[in-house]
Each structure stands twice: as C-alpha cells, then as structure tokens.
Design a protein around this motif. Structure first.
Motif, short mmCIF file in Angstrom:
data_model
loop_
_atom_site.label_atom_id
_atom_site.label_comp_id
_atom_site.label_asym_id
_atom_site.label_seq_id
_atom_site.Cartn_x
_atom_site.Cartn_y
_atom_site.Cartn_z
N GLU A 24 19.91 34.24 37.90
CA GLU A 24 20.93 35.26 38.12
C GLU A 24 21.29 35.28 39.62
O GLU A 24 20.41 35.12 40.47
CB GLU A 24 20.40 36.64 37.72
N PHE A 25 22.57 35.52 39.92
CA PHE A 25 23.00 35.55 41.31
C PHE A 25 24.36 36.22 41.40
O PHE A 25 25.05 36.44 40.38
CB PHE A 25 23.09 34.12 41.88
N ALA A 26 24.77 36.56 42.61
CA ALA A 26 26.09 37.10 42.88
C ALA A 26 26.85 36.14 43.78
O ALA A 26 26.29 35.16 44.28
CB ALA A 26 25.98 38.48 43.54
N GLY A 27 28.14 36.41 43.98
CA GLY A 27 28.92 35.64 44.95
C GLY A 27 29.68 34.47 44.39
O GLY A 27 30.46 33.84 45.12
N LEU A 28 29.47 34.13 43.13
CA LEU A 28 30.18 33.00 42.53
C LEU A 28 30.47 33.36 41.07
O LEU A 28 29.55 33.53 40.28
CB LEU A 28 29.31 31.74 42.60
N PRO A 29 31.74 33.51 40.71
CA PRO A 29 32.07 33.93 39.34
C PRO A 29 31.80 32.81 38.33
O PRO A 29 31.63 31.64 38.69
CB PRO A 29 33.56 34.26 39.43
N GLY A 110 30.89 40.64 40.84
CA GLY A 110 30.36 40.96 42.15
C GLY A 110 29.38 42.11 42.12
O GLY A 110 28.55 42.25 43.03
N LEU A 111 29.47 42.94 41.06
CA LEU A 111 28.53 44.05 40.91
C LEU A 111 27.40 43.68 39.96
O LEU A 111 26.27 44.13 40.12
CB LEU A 111 29.25 45.30 40.40
N VAL A 112 27.73 42.92 38.93
CA VAL A 112 26.70 42.42 38.01
C VAL A 112 26.57 40.91 38.23
O VAL A 112 27.53 40.26 38.67
CB VAL A 112 27.04 42.72 36.54
N LYS A 142 24.52 34.40 46.10
CA LYS A 142 23.58 35.31 46.75
C LYS A 142 22.44 35.65 45.79
O LYS A 142 22.67 35.96 44.62
CB LYS A 142 24.29 36.60 47.16
N GLY A 143 21.23 35.62 46.31
CA GLY A 143 20.06 35.90 45.49
C GLY A 143 19.53 37.30 45.68
O GLY A 143 20.20 38.20 46.23
N LEU A 149 20.59 46.17 46.09
CA LEU A 149 21.08 46.39 44.73
C LEU A 149 20.85 45.18 43.82
O LEU A 149 21.07 45.27 42.62
CB LEU A 149 22.58 46.73 44.76
N TYR A 150 20.44 44.06 44.39
CA TYR A 150 20.35 42.82 43.61
C TYR A 150 18.92 42.63 43.06
O TYR A 150 18.06 42.05 43.72
CB TYR A 150 20.72 41.62 44.48
N GLY A 151 18.72 43.09 41.84
CA GLY A 151 17.43 42.88 41.19
C GLY A 151 17.43 41.59 40.39
O GLY A 151 17.01 41.56 39.23
#
Length: 331
Positions: A24-29, A110-112, A142-143, A149-151
């Motif tokens: 799981e990560f953020a920053g890339l759709p 970006g939030l999930v 982003k990890g 907020l990033y669990g």
C-alpha cells in the motif's frame, strides 16, 4: 539484496514455494501504477473500473491495482447481470451508481492508498520483484513514514510447505515466539500500532498454543483459533489458510468475501518503507525466515516455548482466583 533460502524451500508437491506480496502507498494513482507494472513485467493493462485495474499475462500472472476502499469501485452485486434490468430507469440507476463511485474515487485519491496485489512469485525470484519497489520510489510513491496519517503496510503471503496440522502448528508457535523480535526489527509505525489491522495474538491463546500437550488436528486447530481470534486483524492472519483447508466451514469469518482462501500464511506486520533505498519484499522475506528457521528446529522451538510459558503462565493461586471469578460471574 538477495532472498535467503527457507529451510523448507519446496511445497508438498515438490515445487518451489511462492510468496504473494501486497503493498500500500500514496502518491501514485492506480492507472499510473498499472502502467509502471506493465513497463517492468510486460503483459497488458485491463481497466475494470476507473480506479481498479489489472495487469495480465506477466511472467508470474496477474497483478491487481486499485484504490484500497470499496466505495471507489462499483458494487459487484449491483453490477451483476441478474441485477441489471432492461428498463430505462434501471440503466439510469446503473449509470448513476458507476459515476458516483468514480467521483468518490477521484475525491479520495491521495487520502486512501493505492494497493498492488502481486501474483505468487517463487521465493528465489523476489529480487526481480523488488525492481517494482525501486520504480515506485522513483515515481514519487509515499510509504508509511511519509505522514502520520499513512498506516500503510506490506503483506507477505508465504506458501506453506505442508498442510499437515503439525507443520502449521509449528509455524504458528514459531511466529508467536518471534513476533516481539520482528516488531523490534521493523519498528512498527505508531499509526499502524494504533490501527487494528495487525494486532498481536491474545496472551491466553499464545499460552494454549505453546503448551507442549497441545496437539490438535486440523479441525481443532481451526476452531480454537476462531474462538480466540474472531477477527481478520492479526499480525499473522491464519484465516486464508484455514479457509483453504476447510472451504465448507460454517464460521462466518471463513466465508467473508475479504478472506481469500489460499495455502499461505498471511503476514501483515511490516511497514511500507518506500523512503528507504533498497527496501522491498526481499528485506521482509529475509526477516520472516527467522520464523521458519525456528519452526523447523523442534528442540529449540520446544525450549523457547517452555521459557515463554515459564515467564507468562499464571501462578497456581492466580489460576484459582481466575476460575473463582468465572464461577461467581455465572451465578
């Protein structure tokens, strides 16, 4: 980093054991992520819905990429052929539902997290899979440590070497005895500690499993686990394996659509450490192997189990007081 060999490198059929990986990560759709996977491993991108894609026909099989929330995707029940009528009203309802879910996905991107679910990869090819982690890092993914907020987590699904109760029990025992060390090595993120997704096993259950007289068959092992762990949120989630072993078991958890039956351990503890160069599936696999080495060393496993029991088993007066309290509460 090179993947170390497990003490039991092959499954019951004599084939190289595989490992499923989820990140799981953020920053890339999802769409950009799917293209990245295709560039690395070949295959073709299939769009199932705007925020759920597949990359098929890769060297290992199918990758799943999606936003990790059910509300960003059309409901399969509503979208099924039986639920779709021929009327104009039904078509409008379906279109409205699809567009609404797409809008929700656009808003929460970006939030999930985006999640990649990899196909089973032979353990000795995990180094090749790590190219994906390096590419994600370079593309700005982003990890866990990028935000409070990033669990986010990385899950490993190591294929079991045997489906026999004795083997599964040995690995479960070894995990319980190694869990504290793993948490220390991983430095489990505080957000993930607060969230319920990778909770430790209850002490009472650990005492039961580590008792040298505990020798359950498969059905007893499953029933005892469900009685003390009626949840998917364990650092070593046994539900996928138990669902595979007993597909007709009546317990509702083993019939949950989120529980994917497979002959693997579902190891949920590691953070998604994408900020660390060189980190990936191999690093967590090599840590996990401490569990496997202990599981396949019976004398050491028995000795460490006895040490755990000596430290944590209640004294005789305390056990008597506990039984008395239970008796009083039933009166």
């Amino acid at each position: 980093m090179t993947p170390q060999s497990p003490p039991e490198p092959r499954n019951a059929d004599g084939k190289t054991r595989c490992v499923g990986v989820e990140i799981e990560f953020a920053g890339l759709p999802p769409k950009e992520t799917a293209e990245l996977v295709r560039e690395l491993f070949g295959g073709k991108v299939e769009v199932r819905s705007p925020h759920r894609l597949k990359v098929t026909d890769t060297r290992w099989g199918e990758f799943g990429i999606e936003l990790d929330t059910q509300y960003a995707h059309p409901d399969e029940t509503i979208m099924s052929a039986d639920a779709i009528g021929d009327s104009e009203w039904e078509r409008m309802r379906l279109d409205f539902h699809t567009r609404t879910r797409e809008l929700i996905g656009d808003v929460v991107t970006g939030l999930v997290p985006t999640e990649i679910v990899c196909p089973p990869v032979p353990w000795d090819e995990l180094e090749d899979l790590d190219a994906m982690f390096e590419a994600l890092r370079h593309r700005g993914a982003k990890g866990t440590d990028a935000s409070i907020l990033y669990g986010f987590g990385l899950h490993l699904n190591p294929e079991v070497p045997s489906l026999e109760a004795g083997s599964v029990l040995a690995y479960l025992r070894a995990y319980m005895l190694t869990a504290a060390w793993l948490r220390e090595q991983i430095h489990v993120d505080i957000t993930r500690e607060v969230l319920p997704h990778a909770n430790p096993f209850p002490r009472a259950y650990a005492l039961r499993v580590l008792d040298p007289d505990y020798a359950p068959d498969v059905d007893t092992l499953i029933d005892d686990y469900l009685a003390d762990n009626p949840t998917r949120n364990r650092e070593l989630d046994m539900l996928p394996l138990f669902s595979h072993l007993r597909p007709d078991h009546p317990h509702e958890l083993l019939r949950n659509k989120l529980v994917k039956a497979r002959p693997t351990f579902h190891y949920r503890l590691p953070n998604a450490q994408l900020s660390e160069p060189g980190w990936g599936a191999v690093a967590e696999w090599n840590r996990w192997l401490e569990v496997e080495r202990l599981a396949t060393t019976p004398a050491t496993l028995a000795e460490r189990s006895e040490q755990f029991l000596a430290r944590h088993r209640p004294s005789a007066p305390r056990r008597w007081l506990t039984r008395l309290r239970r008796w009083v509460s039933r009166q």
